[in-house]
Design an enzyme around this catalytic site. Structure first.
Site, PDB file in Angstrom:
ATOM      1  N   HIS C 196       0.864  -1.184   0.000  1.00  0.00           N
ATOM      2  CA  HIS C 196       0.000   0.000   0.000  1.00  0.00           C
ATOM      3  C   HIS C 196       0.896   1.229   0.000  1.00  0.00           C
ATOM      4  O   HIS C 196       1.877   1.291   0.756  1.00  0.00           O
ATOM      5  CB  HIS C 196      -0.926   0.006   1.219  1.00  0.00           C
ATOM      6  CG  HIS C 196      -1.878   1.162   1.198  1.00  0.00           C
ATOM      7  ND1 HIS C 196      -2.971   1.203   0.363  1.00  0.00           N
ATOM      8  CD2 HIS C 196      -1.865   2.326   1.872  1.00  0.00           C
ATOM      9  CE1 HIS C 196      -3.595   2.365   0.543  1.00  0.00           C
ATOM     10  NE2 HIS C 196      -2.951   3.060   1.445  1.00  0.00           N
ATOM     11  N   GLY C 205      -6.928   3.162   1.885  1.00  0.00           N
ATOM     12  CA  GLY C 205      -7.894   3.342   0.807  1.00  0.00           C
ATOM     13  C   GLY C 205      -7.301   3.961  -0.435  1.00  0.00           C
ATOM     14  O   GLY C 205      -6.091   3.946  -0.635  1.00  0.00           O
ATOM     15  N   LEU C 231      -9.947  -3.770   4.619  1.00  0.00           N
ATOM     16  CA  LEU C 231      -9.041  -3.158   3.637  1.00  0.00           C
ATOM     17  C   LEU C 231      -7.874  -2.421   4.303  1.00  0.00           C
ATOM     18  O   LEU C 231      -8.076  -1.578   5.182  1.00  0.00           O
ATOM     19  CB  LEU C 231      -9.829  -2.166   2.765  1.00  0.00           C
ATOM     20  CG  LEU C 231      -9.058  -1.584   1.568  1.00  0.00           C
ATOM     21  CD1 LEU C 231      -8.751  -2.658   0.552  1.00  0.00           C
ATOM     22  CD2 LEU C 231      -9.833  -0.444   0.950  1.00  0.00           C
ATOM     23  N   ASP C 232      -6.645  -2.736   3.866  1.00  0.00           N
ATOM     24  CA  ASP C 232      -5.427  -2.047   4.327  1.00  0.00           C
ATOM     25  C   ASP C 232      -5.237  -2.127   5.837  1.00  0.00           C
ATOM     26  O   ASP C 232      -4.596  -1.258   6.438  1.00  0.00           O
ATOM     27  CB  ASP C 232      -5.435  -0.564   3.887  1.00  0.00           C
ATOM     28  CG  ASP C 232      -5.434  -0.414   2.372  1.00  0.00           C
ATOM     29  OD1 ASP C 232      -4.897  -1.308   1.704  1.00  0.00           O
ATOM     30  OD2 ASP C 232      -5.971   0.576   1.878  1.00  0.00           O
ATOM     31  N   ALA C 233      -5.772  -3.160   6.445  1.00  0.00           N
ATOM     32  CA  ALA C 233      -5.689  -3.252   7.902  1.00  0.00           C
ATOM     33  C   ALA C 233      -5.018  -4.532   8.388  1.00  0.00           C
ATOM     34  O   ALA C 233      -5.013  -4.824   9.580  1.00  0.00           O
ATOM     35  CB  ALA C 233      -7.087  -3.135   8.506  1.00  0.00           C
TER      36      ALA C 233
END
Lengths: 288, 288, 288, 288
Positions: C196, C205, C231-233
């Protein structure tokens, strides 16, 4: 043509005195050039003024082929300037020199193939045959010039001929493990970029990772610089380091160093391609 | 007493062979010590095993004053170990040497005064009177020993006497601009920490910022190391760098370097206080 | 076979108690395994013991195919261990997912082609046709699965089938701009690595460089992490940052970010290939 | 007076158009000011021109007290400029706000006492009595204003009165753990510098180290910014990070964070003192 391609870049330096910046920017504005970039620097100890200025030529009233002459006549002589004028739509032509290690070569070629850089790479030169398969992947001619003490002069002469024939404007030594002769270097003063695998001036010369391990340093580095007659002593363009510990063996240093080397070399090559490096004496001004 | 204070720290190395780690951890567990920290490292090239282990003594069955003897008899001899045993409740005693620059001195004293470190600082020694006012702010005795070529031997003898009288266990040279004699150094082998204002081995000796500026490097550094007979060549503990540009004058480097110097020195001092540094030949193992 | 290839790697965790490390190392030594790597870590807050140990199997008395069973019976049950056993000569098999940006893809493939990693890359999957020419340069099959809201479930099913058929053990999302379904993720828990382009948790995000520019941060970052349903976690493996200034436009951030992204992703992939990452809850232990 | 003290600093921005730089530098040159520093930046997206220029006043023909008026009349109006004019010999006056942690306070005071900064620090304000002993070491008046929900408005009014009486030009929150009211902030717009112990916008608000540990990040950071009505959301001046691992507990993060916090805060304060920060909307231009 992309509108941003139609620009001129002026790299200059001269003895400092009041009014240079105003004079140059006025010259550009007055003739309807639109400045899109300006970075200047005054070395106050040596009283030298340095500047990089880039402007759009779309409405510039002086024809491209006359700009250098006019600038010299109207301003350069008055201020005793040393300057170079480039046009963004004239791409530099770069030759890569490589030996047996692929990491820097791949990084340069990947950026080139991805269109990140405004450059042409017409050829790769090597003193070993090993990297030819990498050149093939990217469809770039690969020239193999094995070098011995006996044939070095002759081989370099052939290399220089090849570079001239291909209008090469600068060379990049991507872990090229062969010292260039002074004669060769003199054909490309401040136009041969090398990557050395240490934070110079520490560990100049051969086997810097072994020397770093032996010394027990806690950081290893990489340095990209212009090649001059004195080994590993030319003007430095970019340097970076990474942290190591007592646990790292020489092999670990070599492995960690690869990422540093490729990024530090590519950053220097990019600055050179963008005409943002000005070598002065044994240092560089690297414009932002 | 804080429960964490009642611990023993073992720093050791020996020729590597299978089973050392199991033997040592068993020795501790068997006698009801609770290991709260273990970090080991094997130098596979030289076949040396290094370890730092710390355990709680609350239920340890061997009395504190007997641990070293038992360990040596039961394990040390068998494995040909070199080891040191420390107790967390015995604080190291540190002497600061300073000349005219306050930034490292302030950083050390601020941490000390804030209670960040488990250390005593009974005195400050200087070859100049300038920093006495700083010592006063922190209520620490300041001893001024002016050094000339003629009186150096005599003054160092007085300093050593003062250190001995105060049970000093290690010395910190916080920009102390006076070379210590071999005789002095031999009283505190690997127990004198210096801060040198460059990324060694580059720019050893005097005026490293001037040399860095002259060479045109793009990074400046600082190095904390144990002092040995050879100047700026002892085992390195911590190094760090910061980025500079062509715009930075020597004065800018000196200013940017100050932050590096104080942090790099204090990090080394902290590691030493925590008994996490083991010097071996001319390198350090710095445990986490 | 290279002598170093014949090793076993044990990754484990269990409730902490005295003696685990001694028991495991004894188990290996006793049966004539030679430990060449050991890194352990105790989470003292949650009282969990984690370890990675690697040993040579040449003279190990328990046959390879029996080690897991013996270990579980003799030690695992006793300590309530969760463990995985790997053999260095069994290479992980990696699938790359890519969309339209080549920089991470090139970096992965260059390392693979240069033999830096002990891994197989049998295929590349994309939701766009653009990167097929890069795959071709490296002679790796390229599968194009265009994804729409309507066909996503079906296409993912086909992708999973393809992965299964090729014995893929983990997936790398090299700037793959398509969110994977929970179902897909559940087939590869903690075995899908994403990059990311921000220092998470900031700017999760879409369009993180735009958000970073808008916020006026002075550093931009990149984060490689295992993909989880949120998401992205997921658990973070590697992060790094680079310095920017007010002069940098969104385009400059995108350009500077590329180098970060590719290095941060490749470092995470390398740690995963070397079985040095252990995901626990939503964090990672990354052994050295 | 030191010759360098007699300078003027102009910080300005205005809608971009050709000729601004030339006009301003001509204005200075024409009236015999000697430019010793110039840094400009054009935001090309929003078409705003920003500049910081500093010149020697020794032979400047416009009297100091008239420069602002002349500049506004002759140039400012024409270009619709917003500008501020400072004189190097007029020192900013700084108030420090602190709660219970000494590390940032010591770092600020040590630099001040060492004469690193051209600033006056007439007073320290706190909502706790704890740091008074530190203030005493440096002989700076310490004002203790305990804050409760009930008395906050009244106490802030007294603080503002004290600041006004002492001609304070800007405030530094050196780990001041008390949110300022909008009313207070409005008295010092872009003149209150805070240090937040995370890389914002990640982990805004309370207990960022706990949140960072919980999230499992591999870097922690610190951010200095101007205080605005929205918590931790003002224009960022300086940010930096340091690497952590899974081994670091919340206490380790707090400890490692201290060095970051103090350096990042002091760097921002220095830039502010040197009039090198220009806040524009919610971002900063930080001149070199």
């Amino acid at each position: 043509m992309n509108i941003n391609d139609n620009t001129a870049v002026l790299l200059m330096h001269c003895p400092d005195q009041p009014g240079i910046l105003a004079t140059v920017t006025e010259f550009i504005n007055q003739h309807k050039g639109n400045i899109i970039y300006l970075d200047q620097y005054v070395n106050r100890e040596e009283k030298i003024f340095f500047m990089r200025v880039e402007w759009q030529l779309d409405f510039f009233q002086i024809p491209k082929e006359k700009i250098a002459e006019y600038f010299q006549t109207l301003i350069g002589i008055r201020y005793n300037m040393t300057f170079k004028l480039y046009f963004a739509d004239t791409k530099p032509r770069m030759a890569i020199f490589v030996s047996k290690m692929p990491h820097c070569l791949y990084d340069l070629l990947a950026r080139y193939a991805a269109g990140e850089w405004r450059v042409d790479i017409p050829l790769i030169i090597s003193n070993h045959p090993d990297m030819e398969n990498v050149a093939k992947r990217f469809d770039i001619p690969y020239y193999y010039f094995p070098i011995t003490r006996e044939n070095k002069e002759e081989q370099e002469a052939r290399e220089l001929e090849l570079l001239a024939k291909n209008d090469i404007t600068f060379c990049v030594l991507a872990r090229y493990m062969q010292v260039l002769s002074d004669n060769f270097i003199n054909h490309y003063p401040n136009h041969i970029i090398n990557i050395h695998h240490s934070f110079l001036p520490a560990f100049a010369g051969a086997k810097p990772y072994h020397a770093a391990h032996e010394r027990g340093v806690k950081l290893i580095g990489a340095t990209s610089h212009y090649v001059t007659a004195e080994l590993d002593a030319g003007p430095i363009i970019v340097q970076d380091v990474t942290r190591i510990t007592h646990k790292d063996t020489v092999s670990d240093l070599i492995k960690k160093g690869r990422d540093l080397e490729k990024i530090v070399l590519s950053q220097a090559v990019e600055k050179h391609i963008d005409r943002k490096v000005l070598a002065y004496r044994n240092r560089t001004i690297v414009f932002q």
